[in-house]
Design a protein around this motif. Sequence first.
Motif, PDB file in Angstrom:
ATOM      1  N   GLU A  16      51.745   2.121 109.330  1.00  0.00           N
ATOM      2  CA  GLU A  16      50.861   1.375 110.233  1.00  0.00           C
ATOM      3  C   GLU A  16      51.546   1.114 111.586  1.00  0.00           C
ATOM      4  O   GLU A  16      50.933   1.212 112.643  1.00  0.00           O
ATOM      5  CB  GLU A  16      50.471   0.052 109.556  1.00  0.00           C
ATOM      6  CG  GLU A  16      49.968  -1.052 110.451  1.00  0.00           C
ATOM      7  CD  GLU A  16      48.560  -0.803 110.978  1.00  0.00           C
ATOM      8  OE1 GLU A  16      47.861   0.067 110.443  1.00  0.00           O
ATOM      9  OE2 GLU A  16      48.186  -1.480 111.955  1.00  0.00           O
ATOM     10  N   ARG A  60      44.458   2.737 111.096  1.00  0.00           N
ATOM     11  CA  ARG A  60      45.085   1.468 110.726  1.00  0.00           C
ATOM     12  C   ARG A  60      45.063   1.355 109.204  1.00  0.00           C
ATOM     13  O   ARG A  60      44.075   1.730 108.574  1.00  0.00           O
ATOM     14  CB  ARG A  60      44.290   0.279 111.317  1.00  0.00           C
ATOM     15  CG  ARG A  60      44.058   0.320 112.806  1.00  0.00           C
ATOM     16  CD  ARG A  60      45.350   0.194 113.589  1.00  0.00           C
ATOM     17  NE  ARG A  60      46.105  -0.995 113.209  1.00  0.00           N
ATOM     18  CZ  ARG A  60      46.001  -2.180 113.817  1.00  0.00           C
ATOM     19  NH1 ARG A  60      45.164  -2.330 114.824  1.00  0.00           N
ATOM     20  NH2 ARG A  60      46.748  -3.202 113.426  1.00  0.00           N
ATOM     21  N   THR A  62      46.044  -1.334 105.889  1.00  0.00           N
ATOM     22  CA  THR A  62      46.359  -2.709 105.493  1.00  0.00           C
ATOM     23  C   THR A  62      46.511  -2.778 103.972  1.00  0.00           C
ATOM     24  O   THR A  62      45.540  -2.570 103.254  1.00  0.00           O
ATOM     25  CB  THR A  62      45.231  -3.669 105.923  1.00  0.00           C
ATOM     26  OG1 THR A  62      44.950  -3.463 107.307  1.00  0.00           O
ATOM     27  CG2 THR A  62      45.631  -5.112 105.686  1.00  0.00           C
ATOM     28  N   TRP A  79      41.686   1.080 105.061  1.00  0.00           N
ATOM     29  CA  TRP A  79      41.984   1.894 106.240  1.00  0.00           C
ATOM     30  C   TRP A  79      40.790   1.904 107.189  1.00  0.00           C
ATOM     31  O   TRP A  79      39.640   1.742 106.770  1.00  0.00           O
ATOM     32  CB  TRP A  79      42.342   3.341 105.855  1.00  0.00           C
ATOM     33  CG  TRP A  79      41.284   4.086 105.090  1.00  0.00           C
ATOM     34  CD1 TRP A  79      41.156   4.162 103.738  1.00  0.00           C
ATOM     35  CD2 TRP A  79      40.188   4.838 105.639  1.00  0.00           C
ATOM     36  NE1 TRP A  79      40.067   4.917 103.405  1.00  0.00           N
ATOM     37  CE2 TRP A  79      39.453   5.352 104.544  1.00  0.00           C
ATOM     38  CE3 TRP A  79      39.766   5.139 106.929  1.00  0.00           C
ATOM     39  CZ2 TRP A  79      38.312   6.146 104.716  1.00  0.00           C
ATOM     40  CZ3 TRP A  79      38.632   5.919 107.107  1.00  0.00           C
ATOM     41  CH2 TRP A  79      37.919   6.422 106.002  1.00  0.00           C
TER      42      TRP A  79
END
Lengths: 130, 130
Positions: A16, A60, A62, A79
């Motif tokens: 990330e 991105r 997480t 994502w």
Amino acid sequence: MADTVTAARRFVELLEDRDWDGWTALMTSDVVYDMPQTKERIHGRSRYLDFNRTYPGAWRLTPKVVIADDTHGVVWFEWTLDTEAGRESGEAQAFFEFDDAGLITRVTDFWPEPYDPPARPDGLISPMPS
Amino acid sequence: MADTVTAARRFVELLEDRDWDGWTALMTSDVVYDMPQTKERIHGRSRYLDFNRTYPGAWRLTPKVVIADDTHGVVWFEWTLDTEAGRESGEAQAFFEFDDAGLITRVTDFWPEPYDPPARPDGLISPMPS
């Protein structure tokens, strides 16, 4: 075992962050990366790094759930991917194998896509809250 | 923790065996079953049991990787489904949440499907062996 939990979580966090030195330090030089849904494999840390460095779009990641023991781990993550076509989002899973030093020797990713449910018996199913 | 590893593995094995008494004994009565790809949810053990009892086709499940800690677990398993249309097969993942007694309170399944890979840079990718 705490170390493999940390390594699994850091794998996603450092991706990330595009912290390529930190990310590659988590794995062996001969790491294997498998994508079973496309039947693709990448051999070795340098190719795996190139693959991620050049992956198109603004993505991105997480972490949502991290589980690991001495030899195996998994991160279930959310994502998003922003491209010229707009934003896509979803959830995916990365499974890990670790060597005795806690380094990642194998990564296997799954990127499940939405699909239309088949017919189900009445009265069993509710919609999931978004 | 060994108990949650065992519970996660037994969840899949008892489903495979259609041992419904053993299978339901692993979970709380208010267990929640989520299928994020179809955005479907099932509330409660009795509906979850009906869902699996009535699931069409001859399905087989084989655990491949099991990882669990005190609160979470995952089983990555292989599946086959035989119907009149023929045999399908693939890999899937079931994530679990456990209560303090080691009973399953939530199951979330992912059934990733094959897809065509996007274009990739030359020299990075090999086919996965089947």
